[in-house]
Design a protein around this motif. Sequence first.
Motif, PDB file in Angstrom:
ATOM      1  N   ASP A 189      65.851  76.054  18.311  1.00 19.03           N
ATOM      2  CA  ASP A 189      65.726  76.654  17.616  1.00 19.03           C
ATOM      3  C   ASP A 189      66.390  77.993  17.550  1.00 19.03           C
ATOM      4  O   ASP A 189      67.560  78.810  17.972  1.00 19.03           O
ATOM      5  CB  ASP A 189      64.661  78.107  17.611  1.00 19.03           C
ATOM      6  N   GLY A 190      67.882  77.413  16.765  1.00 18.32           N
ATOM      7  CA  GLY A 190      69.272  78.245  17.219  1.00 18.32           C
ATOM      8  C   GLY A 190      69.674  78.148  18.580  1.00 18.32           C
ATOM      9  O   GLY A 190      69.702  77.190  18.720  1.00 18.32           O
ATOM     10  N   ASN A 191      70.008  79.184  18.763  1.00 21.88           N
ATOM     11  CA  ASN A 191      70.516  78.663  20.396  1.00 21.88           C
ATOM     12  C   ASN A 191      69.876  79.358  21.720  1.00 21.88           C
ATOM     13  O   ASN A 191      70.406  79.181  22.757  1.00 21.88           O
ATOM     14  CB  ASN A 191      71.807  79.870  20.448  1.00 21.88           C
ATOM     15  N   ASP A 192      68.845  78.997  20.966  1.00 20.68           N
ATOM     16  CA  ASP A 192      67.220  78.895  21.862  1.00 20.68           C
ATOM     17  C   ASP A 192      67.516  77.607  22.665  1.00 20.68           C
ATOM     18  O   ASP A 192      66.507  77.047  20.993  1.00 20.68           O
ATOM     19  CB  ASP A 192      66.419  79.559  21.657  1.00 20.68           C
ATOM     20  N   VAL A 193      66.224  77.113  23.729  1.00 23.48           N
ATOM     21  CA  VAL A 193      66.539  76.390  23.998  1.00 23.48           C
ATOM     22  C   VAL A 193      65.276  76.080  25.039  1.00 23.48           C
ATOM     23  O   VAL A 193      65.457  76.527  25.728  1.00 23.48           O
ATOM     24  CB  VAL A 193      67.429  75.088  24.566  1.00 23.48           C
ATOM     25  N   ALA A 194      63.923  75.395  24.403  1.00 22.89           N
ATOM     26  CA  ALA A 194      62.790  74.620  25.943  1.00 22.89           C
ATOM     27  C   ALA A 194      63.074  73.523  25.842  1.00 22.89           C
ATOM     28  O   ALA A 194      63.018  73.089  25.115  1.00 22.89           O
ATOM     29  CB  ALA A 194      61.504  75.625  24.340  1.00 22.89           C
ATOM     30  N   ALA A 250      73.042  72.311  17.033  1.00 24.78           N
ATOM     31  CA  ALA A 250      73.589  71.010  17.781  1.00 24.78           C
ATOM     32  C   ALA A 250      74.581  71.302  18.995  1.00 24.78           C
ATOM     33  O   ALA A 250      74.037  70.180  20.041  1.00 24.78           O
ATOM     34  CB  ALA A 250      74.497  70.366  16.711  1.00 24.78           C
ATOM     35  N   ALA A 251      74.849  72.503  18.859  1.00 25.54           N
ATOM     36  CA  ALA A 251      76.263  72.680  19.919  1.00 25.54           C
ATOM     37  C   ALA A 251      74.876  73.168  21.280  1.00 25.54           C
ATOM     38  O   ALA A 251      75.470  73.115  22.337  1.00 25.54           O
ATOM     39  CB  ALA A 251      77.126  74.203  19.648  1.00 25.54           C
ATOM     40  N   SER A 252      74.221  73.782  20.592  1.00 24.12           N
ATOM     41  CA  SER A 252      73.331  74.196  22.021  1.00 24.12           C
ATOM     42  C   SER A 252      72.742  73.268  22.920  1.00 24.12           C
ATOM     43  O   SER A 252      72.419  72.721  24.017  1.00 24.12           O
ATOM     44  CB  SER A 252      71.980  74.889  21.012  1.00 24.12           C
ATOM     45  N   ARG A 253      72.245  72.116  21.637  1.00 23.53           N
ATOM     46  CA  ARG A 253      71.482  70.738  22.181  1.00 23.53           C
ATOM     47  C   ARG A 253      72.791  70.025  22.940  1.00 23.53           C
ATOM     48  O   ARG A 253      71.909  69.159  24.208  1.00 23.53           O
ATOM     49  CB  ARG A 253      71.270  69.967  21.221  1.00 23.53           C
ATOM     50  N   LYS A 254      74.273  70.053  22.261  1.00 21.63           N
ATOM     51  CA  LYS A 254      75.083  69.511  23.516  1.00 21.63           C
ATOM     52  C   LYS A 254      74.804  70.086  25.231  1.00 21.63           C
ATOM     53  O   LYS A 254      74.768  69.200  25.925  1.00 21.63           O
ATOM     54  CB  LYS A 254      76.340  69.327  22.848  1.00 21.63           C
ATOM     55  N   LYS A 260      69.264  79.452  27.164  1.00 19.20           N
ATOM     56  CA  LYS A 260      69.838  80.401  26.001  1.00 19.20           C
ATOM     57  C   LYS A 260      71.441  80.286  25.382  1.00 19.20           C
ATOM     58  O   LYS A 260      72.199  80.164  27.160  1.00 19.20           O
ATOM     59  CB  LYS A 260      69.947  82.068  25.717  1.00 19.20           C
ATOM     60  N   VAL A 261      71.806  79.587  24.827  1.00 17.08           N
ATOM     61  CA  VAL A 261      73.615  78.818  24.854  1.00 17.08           C
ATOM     62  C   VAL A 261      74.657  79.987  24.015  1.00 17.08           C
ATOM     63  O   VAL A 261      73.955  80.000  22.551  1.00 17.08           O
ATOM     64  CB  VAL A 261      73.346  76.997  24.368  1.00 17.08           C
ATOM     65  N   GLU A 262      75.532  80.462  24.509  1.00 18.70           N
ATOM     66  CA  GLU A 262      76.044  80.843  23.584  1.00 18.70           C
ATOM     67  C   GLU A 262      77.697  80.463  23.874  1.00 18.70           C
ATOM     68  O   GLU A 262      77.883  80.811  25.334  1.00 18.70           O
ATOM     69  CB  GLU A 262      76.736  82.944  23.856  1.00 18.70           C
ATOM     70  N   ASN A 263      78.217  80.589  22.525  1.00 19.67           N
ATOM     71  CA  ASN A 263      79.842  79.904  23.063  1.00 19.67           C
ATOM     72  C   ASN A 263      79.921  78.439  24.120  1.00 19.67           C
ATOM     73  O   ASN A 263      80.991  78.528  24.615  1.00 19.67           O
ATOM     74  CB  ASN A 263      80.927  81.282  23.379  1.00 19.67           C
ATOM     75  N   LEU A 322      63.731  79.667  34.460  1.00 20.19           N
ATOM     76  CA  LEU A 322      62.180  78.187  35.164  1.00 20.19           C
ATOM     77  C   LEU A 322      61.314  78.474  35.842  1.00 20.19           C
ATOM     78  O   LEU A 322      60.848  79.657  36.098  1.00 20.19           O
ATOM     79  CB  LEU A 322      63.343  77.358  36.413  1.00 20.19           C
ATOM     80  N   TYR A 323      60.089  77.838  34.928  1.00 23.89           N
ATOM     81  CA  TYR A 323      58.591  78.032  34.900  1.00 23.89           C
ATOM     82  C   TYR A 323      57.945  76.888  36.121  1.00 23.89           C
ATOM     83  O   TYR A 323      58.283  76.516  34.620  1.00 23.89           O
ATOM     84  CB  TYR A 323      58.064  78.585  33.491  1.00 23.89           C
TER      85      TYR A 323
END
Length: 160
Positions: free
Chosen positions: A106-111, A29-33, A136-139, A147-148
Motif C-alpha cells: 500500500d504505497g510505500n508500506d509493505v506487509a 512497484a518500487a516498494s515491491r521491487k 516501509k520503503v522510501e527512495n 518483525l513480528y
Amino acid sequence: MKIILLTLMLFKGFASLSQNKNDRDAVEAASRKTVSAFFDSFGEKNPDKIASFIAEDVDWYIYESKYFPWTGKRSKRSEIPQVFKTLFSYFVDGKEQFKMEAMLVDGNDVAIFAVLGRQFKLSGKSFTMPMAMHIKVENGLITKFYLYEQTKVLEKAFKK
C-alpha cells in the motif's frame, strides 16, 4: 462558455486522479521491487549486501529476547550487518525454510506474511512458525522494518 469551463475542470480533475494513481502504482512497484531484492539477498548470507537495502537512518525492531542478541531496536544501517552475522551464526546452514505466503503493498508500506523454519546449532532443535513484517520503503531503501515473530517458539527450540 460555462459548459466549456466545467468540461475543462472535469478533464483536469480526471487527469489529476489518473496521475495520482499512476504515481501510487509506481511507488508500490518500487516498494515491491526493493523488498523482493532484500529477501532475495538472504540466500547469499552476505550481511553487508543485506544491509545495502537499508536506509542510513532506520526504524528497526525485532521483538527482544535475552537469548538472541540480534533482536531489539536498531536505528542505523551500520548496525544491521552485525544483526545478520549473529543471526546466521546461531543456525545450521542449509536447514532454513522461508515461505512467503503474502506480500501486501500500500504505497510505500509493505506487509509480509510468511512461515519460517530453522534449526539451532546449539540445541539441534528445529522450529517452524508463522511471522509477519511491516516494512516501509522510501527512495528505494528500507526505512522501517518491524518483525513480528513467536519469540517463545524460538526460545523453546533454543534451549537444550
